[in-house]
Design a protein around this motif. Structure first.
Motif, PDB file in Angstrom:
ATOM      1  N   PRO A 157       0.806  -1.226   0.000  1.00  0.00           N
ATOM      2  CA  PRO A 157       0.000   0.000   0.000  1.00  0.00           C
ATOM      3  C   PRO A 157       0.839   1.276   0.000  1.00  0.00           C
ATOM      4  CG  PRO A 157      -0.789  -1.522   1.677  1.00  0.00           C
ATOM      5  CD  PRO A 157       0.483  -2.096   1.126  1.00  0.00           C
ATOM      6  N   ARG A 158       2.093   1.181   0.444  1.00  0.00           N
ATOM      7  CA  ARG A 158       2.976   2.359   0.436  1.00  0.00           C
ATOM      8  C   ARG A 158       3.504   2.664  -0.963  1.00  0.00           C
ATOM      9  NH1 ARG A 158       7.325   0.416   4.457  1.00  0.00           N
ATOM     10  NH2 ARG A 158       6.868  -1.449   3.226  1.00  0.00           N
ATOM     11  N   ASN A 159       3.274   1.770  -1.906  1.00  0.00           N
ATOM     12  CA  ASN A 159       3.722   1.951  -3.292  1.00  0.00           C
ATOM     13  C   ASN A 159       2.719   2.872  -3.992  1.00  0.00           C
ATOM     14  OD1 ASN A 159       5.080   1.651  -5.715  1.00  0.00           O
ATOM     15  ND2 ASN A 159       4.440  -0.467  -6.033  1.00  0.00           N
ATOM     16  N   ILE A 160       2.636   4.085  -3.498  1.00  0.00           N
ATOM     17  CA  ILE A 160       1.596   5.024  -3.948  1.00  0.00           C
ATOM     18  C   ILE A 160       1.945   5.619  -5.306  1.00  0.00           C
ATOM     19  CG2 ILE A 160       0.839   5.569  -1.602  1.00  0.00           C
ATOM     20  CD1 ILE A 160       2.413   8.236  -1.895  1.00  0.00           C
ATOM     21  N   LYS A 161       0.911   6.000  -6.003  1.00  0.00           N
ATOM     22  CA  LYS A 161       1.063   6.667  -7.290  1.00  0.00           C
ATOM     23  C   LYS A 161       0.842   8.162  -7.067  1.00  0.00           C
ATOM     24  CE  LYS A 161      -0.502   6.422 -12.071  1.00  0.00           C
ATOM     25  NZ  LYS A 161      -1.405   5.732 -13.002  1.00  0.00           N
ATOM     26  N   ILE A 162       1.792   8.962  -7.520  1.00  0.00           N
ATOM     27  CA  ILE A 162       1.716  10.409  -7.347  1.00  0.00           C
ATOM     28  C   ILE A 162       0.847  10.983  -8.466  1.00  0.00           C
ATOM     29  CG2 ILE A 162       3.018  12.559  -7.137  1.00  0.00           C
ATOM     30  CD1 ILE A 162       3.748  10.419  -5.011  1.00  0.00           C
ATOM     31  N   THR A 163      -0.369  11.382  -8.111  1.00  0.00           N
ATOM     32  CA  THR A 163      -1.271  11.997  -9.087  1.00  0.00           C
ATOM     33  C   THR A 163      -1.754  13.371  -8.633  1.00  0.00           C
ATOM     34  OG1 THR A 163      -3.154  10.815  -8.138  1.00  0.00           O
ATOM     35  CG2 THR A 163      -2.066   9.799 -10.047  1.00  0.00           C
ATOM     36  N   GLU A 164      -1.575  13.681  -7.365  1.00  0.00           N
ATOM     37  CA  GLU A 164      -1.974  14.962  -6.791  1.00  0.00           C
ATOM     38  C   GLU A 164      -0.787  15.529  -6.012  1.00  0.00           C
ATOM     39  OE1 GLU A 164      -4.932  16.384  -7.214  1.00  0.00           O
ATOM     40  OE2 GLU A 164      -5.848  14.696  -8.263  1.00  0.00           O
ATOM     41  N   PRO A 165      -0.701  16.852  -5.869  1.00  0.00           N
ATOM     42  CA  PRO A 165       0.435  17.432  -5.146  1.00  0.00           C
ATOM     43  C   PRO A 165       0.633  16.874  -3.732  1.00  0.00           C
ATOM     44  CG  PRO A 165      -0.751  19.152  -6.316  1.00  0.00           C
ATOM     45  CD  PRO A 165      -1.561  17.889  -6.455  1.00  0.00           C
ATOM     46  N   TRP A 166      -0.439  16.605  -3.024  1.00  0.00           N
ATOM     47  CA  TRP A 166      -0.293  16.106  -1.659  1.00  0.00           C
ATOM     48  C   TRP A 166       0.294  14.697  -1.624  1.00  0.00           C
ATOM     49  CZ3 TRP A 166      -2.923  11.791   0.059  1.00  0.00           C
ATOM     50  CH2 TRP A 166      -4.048  11.396  -0.667  1.00  0.00           C
ATOM     51  N   HIS A 167       0.175  13.946  -2.720  1.00  0.00           N
ATOM     52  CA  HIS A 167       0.781  12.607  -2.780  1.00  0.00           C
ATOM     53  C   HIS A 167       2.311  12.696  -2.665  1.00  0.00           C
ATOM     54  CE1 HIS A 167      -2.911  11.126  -5.237  1.00  0.00           C
ATOM     55  NE2 HIS A 167      -3.144  11.074  -3.945  1.00  0.00           N
ATOM     56  N   LEU A 168       2.887  13.754  -3.223  1.00  0.00           N
ATOM     57  CA  LEU A 168       4.337  13.925  -3.158  1.00  0.00           C
ATOM     58  C   LEU A 168       4.793  14.113  -1.713  1.00  0.00           C
ATOM     59  CD1 LEU A 168       6.981  14.050  -4.660  1.00  0.00           C
ATOM     60  CD2 LEU A 168       6.568  16.480  -5.062  1.00  0.00           C
ATOM     61  N   ALA A 169       4.050  14.897  -0.955  1.00  0.00           N
ATOM     62  CA  ALA A 169       4.384  15.076   0.468  1.00  0.00           C
ATOM     63  C   ALA A 169       4.297  13.755   1.206  1.00  0.00           C
ATOM     64  CB  ALA A 169       3.463  16.125   1.090  1.00  0.00           C
ATOM     65  N   LEU A 170       3.297  12.945   0.887  1.00  0.00           N
ATOM     66  CA  LEU A 170       3.166  11.629   1.501  1.00  0.00           C
ATOM     67  C   LEU A 170       4.336  10.728   1.105  1.00  0.00           C
ATOM     68  CD1 LEU A 170       1.571   9.608   3.184  1.00  0.00           C
ATOM     69  CD2 LEU A 170       0.179   9.102   1.154  1.00  0.00           C
ATOM     70  N   ALA A 171       4.705  10.744  -0.154  1.00  0.00           N
ATOM     71  CA  ALA A 171       5.842   9.927  -0.621  1.00  0.00           C
ATOM     72  C   ALA A 171       7.113  10.305   0.128  1.00  0.00           C
ATOM     73  CB  ALA A 171       6.031  10.099  -2.127  1.00  0.00           C
ATOM     74  N   GLU A 172       7.333  11.597   0.348  1.00  0.00           N
ATOM     75  CA  GLU A 172       8.523  12.033   1.070  1.00  0.00           C
ATOM     76  C   GLU A 172       8.531  11.492   2.497  1.00  0.00           C
ATOM     77  OE1 GLU A 172       8.171  16.236   0.343  1.00  0.00           O
ATOM     78  OE2 GLU A 172       9.570  16.123  -1.350  1.00  0.00           O
ATOM     79  N   LEU A 173       7.368  11.376   3.102  1.00  0.00           N
ATOM     80  CA  LEU A 173       7.280  10.788   4.449  1.00  0.00           C
ATOM     81  C   LEU A 173       7.590   9.296   4.438  1.00  0.00           C
ATOM     82  CD1 LEU A 173       4.024  12.474   5.808  1.00  0.00           C
ATOM     83  CD2 LEU A 173       6.375  12.905   6.564  1.00  0.00           C
ATOM     84  N   LEU A 174       7.293   8.632   3.324  1.00  0.00           N
ATOM     85  CA  LEU A 174       7.493   7.184   3.213  1.00  0.00           C
ATOM     86  C   LEU A 174       8.912   6.795   2.821  1.00  0.00           C
ATOM     87  CD1 LEU A 174       4.149   6.277   1.427  1.00  0.00           C
ATOM     88  CD2 LEU A 174       4.744   5.832   3.819  1.00  0.00           C
ATOM     89  N   LEU A 175       9.712   7.776   2.397  1.00  0.00           N
ATOM     90  CA  LEU A 175      11.087   7.463   1.997  1.00  0.00           C
ATOM     91  C   LEU A 175      11.881   6.976   3.194  1.00  0.00           C
ATOM     92  CD1 LEU A 175      11.885  10.467  -0.335  1.00  0.00           C
ATOM     93  CD2 LEU A 175      11.523   8.102  -1.015  1.00  0.00           C
ATOM     94  N   PRO A 176      12.747   5.980   2.967  1.00  0.00           N
ATOM     95  CA  PRO A 176      13.563   5.481   4.103  1.00  0.00           C
ATOM     96  C   PRO A 176      14.571   6.509   4.562  1.00  0.00           C
ATOM     97  CG  PRO A 176      14.007   4.217   2.073  1.00  0.00           C
ATOM     98  CD  PRO A 176      12.976   5.263   1.768  1.00  0.00           C
TER      99      PRO A 176
END
Length: 176
Positions: A157-176
């Motif tokens: 579920p953490r393998n998110i697809k960036i389609t909206e600006p807020w998804h990028l902020a979430l991806a940055e939180l998920l980075l190791p």
């Protein structure tokens, strides 16, 4: 986002072809063995990348840079299934939301999964899938249309697809 995906791809594979917008295709990409301009559609872009593969390549992964969170265990599961003889492998996750048809009732979500990338292919199967110049939202769909068997492995579920600006902020939180 592209760099996050390229780091993972270069760690998990023998070579990387980066398919990028045509206006930046001339710029060197140190994490890729080749950089080629993409097409008008997703499928056209994959065909451009496929054409850039060395002739001796027998297996390949197709990954969307829009899924930049480096989840090596997902990549490993896909690669292991491919090495075990699968023609096509896709990572999938359960659908957790209630699903409803637009003009109808809710549907049994247990029958559905969400498909992610990287998707893995025998190159001959992927070439056959793209021979018709058809388009689809993913390459496994095209492979299925030409009779290939699609195998699934657990995605994340953490393998998110960036389609909206807020998804990028979430991806940055998920980075190791």
């Amino acid at each position: 986002m592209l760099d996050w995906s390229l780091v993972t791809a270069s760690e998990m594979s023998a070579g990387v072809v980066a398919v990028v917008p045509s206006d930046v295709a001339h710029e060197p990409e140190p994490l890729a063995n080749a950089t080629v301009p993409g097409g008008v559609t997703r499928s056209a872009s994959v065909r451009a990348g496929l054409a850039a593969l060395p002739p001796d390549v027998t297996h390949t992964l197709v990954h969307d840079a829009a899924r930049p969170v480096p989840l090596l265990d997902v990549w490993q599961r896909v690669l292991e299934a491919l090495a075990s003889g699968a023609e096509v492998v896709v990572p999938v996750v359960a659908v957790t939301d209630t699903l409803r048809e637009r003009e109808g009732p809710t549907v049994d979500r247990s029958r559905f999964v969400a498909v992610q990338t990287p998707q893995a292919f025998r190159v001959d199967v992927l070439r056959r899938a793209h021979a018709s110049d058809s388009d689809a939202t993913d390459d496994a769909t095209l492979a299925e249309r030409v009779g290939a068997k699609v195998s699934t492995v657990d995605g994340d579920p953490r393998n998110i697809k960036i389609t909206e600006p807020w998804h990028l902020a979430l991806a940055e939180l998920l980075l190791p």
